[in-house]
Write a protein that holds these residues in place. Structure first.
Motif, PDB file in Angstrom:
ATOM      1  N   UNK A 420      60.052   6.067  -7.700  1.00  0.00           N
ATOM      2  CA  UNK A 420      59.287   4.821  -7.697  1.00  0.00           C
ATOM      3  C   UNK A 420      57.880   5.080  -7.173  1.00  0.00           C
ATOM      4  N   UNK A 421      57.168   5.964  -7.858  1.00  0.00           N
ATOM      5  CA  UNK A 421      55.828   6.351  -7.436  1.00  0.00           C
ATOM      6  C   UNK A 421      54.807   5.925  -8.481  1.00  0.00           C
ATOM      7  N   UNK A 422      53.683   5.448  -8.012  1.00  0.00           N
ATOM      8  CA  UNK A 422      52.609   4.941  -8.866  1.00  0.00           C
ATOM      9  C   UNK A 422      52.100   6.002  -9.839  1.00  0.00           C
ATOM     10  N   UNK A 423      51.804   7.198  -9.330  1.00  0.00           N
ATOM     11  CA  UNK A 423      51.252   8.239 -10.188  1.00  0.00           C
ATOM     12  C   UNK A 423      52.268   8.675 -11.233  1.00  0.00           C
ATOM     13  N   UNK A 424      53.538   8.795 -10.835  1.00  0.00           N
ATOM     14  CA  UNK A 424      54.578   9.156 -11.798  1.00  0.00           C
ATOM     15  C   UNK A 424      54.651   8.112 -12.911  1.00  0.00           C
ATOM     16  N   UNK A 425      54.602   6.839 -12.534  1.00  0.00           N
ATOM     17  CA  UNK A 425      54.657   5.773 -13.539  1.00  0.00           C
ATOM     18  C   UNK A 425      53.491   5.869 -14.503  1.00  0.00           C
ATOM     19  N   UNK A 426      52.295   6.104 -13.985  1.00  0.00           N
ATOM     20  CA  UNK A 426      51.125   6.246 -14.860  1.00  0.00           C
ATOM     21  C   UNK A 426      51.276   7.433 -15.809  1.00  0.00           C
ATOM     22  N   UNK A 427      51.684   8.562 -15.252  1.00  0.00           N
ATOM     23  CA  UNK A 427      51.804   9.758 -16.084  1.00  0.00           C
ATOM     24  C   UNK A 427      52.921   9.603 -17.114  1.00  0.00           C
ATOM     25  N   UNK A 428      53.988   8.917 -16.745  1.00  0.00           N
ATOM     26  CA  UNK A 428      55.039   8.661 -17.730  1.00  0.00           C
ATOM     27  C   UNK A 428      54.546   7.713 -18.821  1.00  0.00           C
ATOM     28  N   UNK A 429      53.764   6.720 -18.444  1.00  0.00           N
ATOM     29  CA  UNK A 429      53.197   5.829 -19.446  1.00  0.00           C
ATOM     30  C   UNK A 429      52.321   6.594 -20.429  1.00  0.00           C
ATOM     31  N   UNK A 430      51.524   7.519 -19.910  1.00  0.00           N
ATOM     32  CA  UNK A 430      50.670   8.320 -20.779  1.00  0.00           C
ATOM     33  C   UNK A 430      51.505   9.208 -21.697  1.00  0.00           C
ATOM     34  N   UNK A 431      52.539   9.829 -21.141  1.00  0.00           N
ATOM     35  CA  UNK A 431      53.398  10.696 -21.957  1.00  0.00           C
ATOM     36  C   UNK A 431      54.153   9.886 -23.007  1.00  0.00           C
ATOM     37  N   UNK A 432      54.654   8.724 -22.601  1.00  0.00           N
ATOM     38  CA  UNK A 432      55.374   7.876 -23.562  1.00  0.00           C
ATOM     39  C   UNK A 432      54.465   7.448 -24.703  1.00  0.00           C
ATOM     40  N   UNK A 433      53.192   7.178 -24.398  1.00  0.00           N
ATOM     41  CA  UNK A 433      52.251   6.776 -25.449  1.00  0.00           C
ATOM     42  C   UNK A 433      52.145   7.851 -26.521  1.00  0.00           C
ATOM     43  N   UNK A 434      52.043   9.094 -26.104  1.00  0.00           N
ATOM     44  CA  UNK A 434      51.938  10.182 -27.076  1.00  0.00           C
ATOM     45  C   UNK A 434      53.219  10.301 -27.895  1.00  0.00           C
ATOM     46  N   UNK A 435      54.355  10.066 -27.258  1.00  0.00           N
ATOM     47  CA  UNK A 435      55.620  10.161 -27.993  1.00  0.00           C
ATOM     48  C   UNK A 435      55.865   8.947 -28.880  1.00  0.00           C
ATOM     49  N   UNK A 436      55.280   7.819 -28.529  1.00  0.00           N
ATOM     50  CA  UNK A 436      55.302   6.677 -29.449  1.00  0.00           C
ATOM     51  C   UNK A 436      54.565   7.013 -30.747  1.00  0.00           C
ATOM     52  N   UNK A 437      53.649   7.973 -30.630  1.00  0.00           N
ATOM     53  CA  UNK A 437      52.892   8.435 -31.802  1.00  0.00           C
ATOM     54  C   UNK A 437      53.474   9.735 -32.365  1.00  0.00           C
ATOM     55  N   UNK A 438      54.714  10.021 -32.016  1.00  0.00           N
ATOM     56  CA  UNK A 438      55.468  11.147 -32.593  1.00  0.00           C
ATOM     57  C   UNK A 438      54.972  12.521 -32.182  1.00  0.00           C
ATOM     58  N   UNK A 439      54.360  12.635 -31.004  1.00  0.00           N
ATOM     59  CA  UNK A 439      53.972  13.978 -30.572  1.00  0.00           C
ATOM     60  C   UNK A 439      55.157  14.771 -30.034  1.00  0.00           C
ATOM     61  N   UNK A 440      56.219  14.080 -29.600  1.00  0.00           N
ATOM     62  CA  UNK A 440      57.468  14.701 -29.166  1.00  0.00           C
ATOM     63  C   UNK A 440      57.216  15.767 -28.098  1.00  0.00           C
TER      64      UNK A 440
END
Length: 513
Positions: A420-440
């Motif tokens: 439950x860390x702020x930076x982890x949440x941000x970095x996961x959001x960024x990573x998820x965005x790329x995977x939403x665009x199929x970067x896998x």
């Protein structure tokens, strides 16, 4: 935290500096045209970028240069030296860049380059066909992960419909500041928004505030709001975050009893502090103790009630737990450890042993729990959170989860973890965005957080649910130390006080291990 903002320290790079002053991997702070600039050499390349981090203004001359870029010493943002892009949160904005010319054995810095608004996506392999963009992406959640995902989608050039649904009344804010500088009265409210209202309009992010999602229908690819409106999606990110555990004793719902999660919560506490002289904080969590520190900064008498024998011992160990208690006691906080509240009335808190504490203000710092009800109703796999794979995708194709709710396979600990860390949440959001665009791309970032108690920052890298040894380098009492948490000889986490560079190097080392 603020860094030096002097614009005239060091050499004037417009007049040139000798190449011999800048060895491979070295940094040199100076200025050009009244702006602070940092020269960085990596191999045979020389870069001129902003001298301070775009997050909290940390001096980047104290950072670390790697093959990946320039790492901020305070909160570990990674900047791309060639483009200025903030590749890893918590910084979002890119660094400024200047042209560089090398002639006659000297380095000259010229004109400032135009700030990039979009950055290219990762190159596809030769055997891969270009993926078609999803027609619409819906993000459920207006916290760190949701905002970071939306921002990254537009940064990477996603140009189709993007909707962000937030149950909060305010646009995404810098939540760590709510319990730190803003609550302490040392930062104005206009520092809090992660972006101004014009950002969402300019980037065509349809931000809907005060909007609650009642259901997700994976088969129909629909989100159903509690007002009955349905929204279709091609891809969805669930980033509902966590909610504070409530004060579950008689009187826990009285007007002077608060928890802290949102900007509205913080405003309510600040308003109550105007006429408060005595406060009781229930719980010695990071939030609880940061709140205690902020209340003391405002001159309010503070008592902390918690069931454990030492604050934060479960996370940081006994030595650092004892230090944190002593630090707060130096600032006038009174601890009531090994105790719990049994009731609250308008003027006092009654403890289970029958003792009473006078209180004009009561704040619950009893931890948080992930908001997983929506995921559960949608049939998503749960495991003390929402279970996701290495790319942060749930068991429902096209639905991803990030932030406080996500339990993911952490390659560094070899375990599935949820933090439950702020930076982890941000970095996961960024990573998820790329995977939403199929970067896998697998999410492999090492967990990192920081906590601030008065003028003492504590950085923590890694994840150690358990350990069998704590190695202490330096002196905790002298506020100059680094602690290594080991399990079977392996370093699982590192905590530090005023060892910024070593904390950063520990994170970089874990990422390469």
């Amino acid at each position: 935290m603020t860094g030096s903002t002097s614009e005239t320290e060091g050499p004037d790079f417009g007049r040139g500096v000798a190449e011999s002053e800048l060895a491979d991997g070295a940094k040199l702070a100076g200025h050009v045209g009244g702006e602070a600039v940092l020269l960085v050499r990596r191999g045979n390349e020389v870069f001129a970028v902003s001298a301070h981090c775009t997050h909290y203004n940390a001096p980047l001359v104290d950072g670390v240069v790697s093959d990946d870029g320039l790492h901020c010493p305070w909160h570990h943002t990674l900047f791309d030296l060639a483009t200025g892009e903030a590749r890893h949160a918590p910084a979002i904005s890119p660094l400024g860049r200047w042209s560089v010319e090398r002639r006659g054995g000297k380095i000259y810095v010229g004109a400032k380059r135009e700030e990039a608004k979009r950055f290219p996506r990762a190159a596809k392999g030769p055997a891969q066909e270009p993926a078609q963009e999803p027609d619409s992406i819906v993000i459920v959640g207006g916290g760190a992960a949701g905002f970071a995902a939306a921002e990254m989608l537009r940064r990477r050039g996603y140009g189709r419909k993007l909707v962000m649904l937030s149950s909060d009344a305010a646009a995404p804010v810098d939540r760590p500041n709510l319990s730190k500088d803003f609550l302490a009265g040392k930062a104005p409210e206009d520092w809090l928004p992660l972006r101004g209202d014009d950002f969402y309009a300019e980037n065509e992010i349809e931000l809907r505030l005060d909007t609650t999602v009642g259901a997700i229908e994976p088969r129909d690819k629909e989100v159903v709001l509690t007002n009955g409106v349905s929204l279709g999606y091609d891809r969805l990110l669930l980033a509902t975050g966590a909610e504070p555990n409530q004060v579950a004793v008689p009187g826990g719902n009285l007007p002077h009893v608060h928890t802290l999660r949102s900007l509205a919560d913080c405003r309510a506490i600040v308003a109550r502090m105007e006429n408060a002289q005595r406060a009781v904080v229930l719980g010695a969590s990071f939030i609880g103790l940061e709140v205690a520190a902020s209340l003391r900064e405002r001159g309010i008498e503070v008592h902390v009630v918690a069931p454990e024998a030492r604050p934060l011992e479960r996370i940081l160990g006994p030595e650092l737990g004892d230090f944190i208690r002593a630090l707060h006691e130096e600032h006038g906080v009174v601890f009531h450890l090994g105790k719990t509240a049994s009731g609250i009335d308008e003027h006092r808190v009654t403890l289970a042993d029958g003792s009473r504490l006078e209180a004009d203000l009561v704040i619950g710092g009893l931890g948080v729990r992930p908001r997983t009800a929506l995921a559960e109703r949608a049939g998503l796999a749960l495991d003390r959170g929402v279970s996701v794979n290495a790319c942060l995708e749930t068991n429902a194709p096209g639905i991803f989860a990030a932030g406080d709710i996500a339990r993911w396979p952490d390659p560094h600990s070899g375990e599935k973890i949820r933090v439950e860390h702020w930076v982890v949440a941000e970095r996961q959001g960024q990573a998820a965005a790329l995977n939403l665009l199929d970067e896998r791309k697998a999410f492999t970032a090492v967990p990192f957080f920081w906590s601030q108690h008065y003028d003492i920052p504590i950085n923590y890298v890694g994840h150690a649910a358990t350990w069998d040894d704590i190695e202490i380098d330096g002196s905790i009492a002298s506020r100059d130390c680094l602690l290594r948490y080991r399990q079977n000889g392996k370093i699982k986490a590192v905590a530090s006080i005023f060892r910024d560079r070593e904390s950063l190097e520990a994170e970089m080392g874990m990422e390469k291990a």
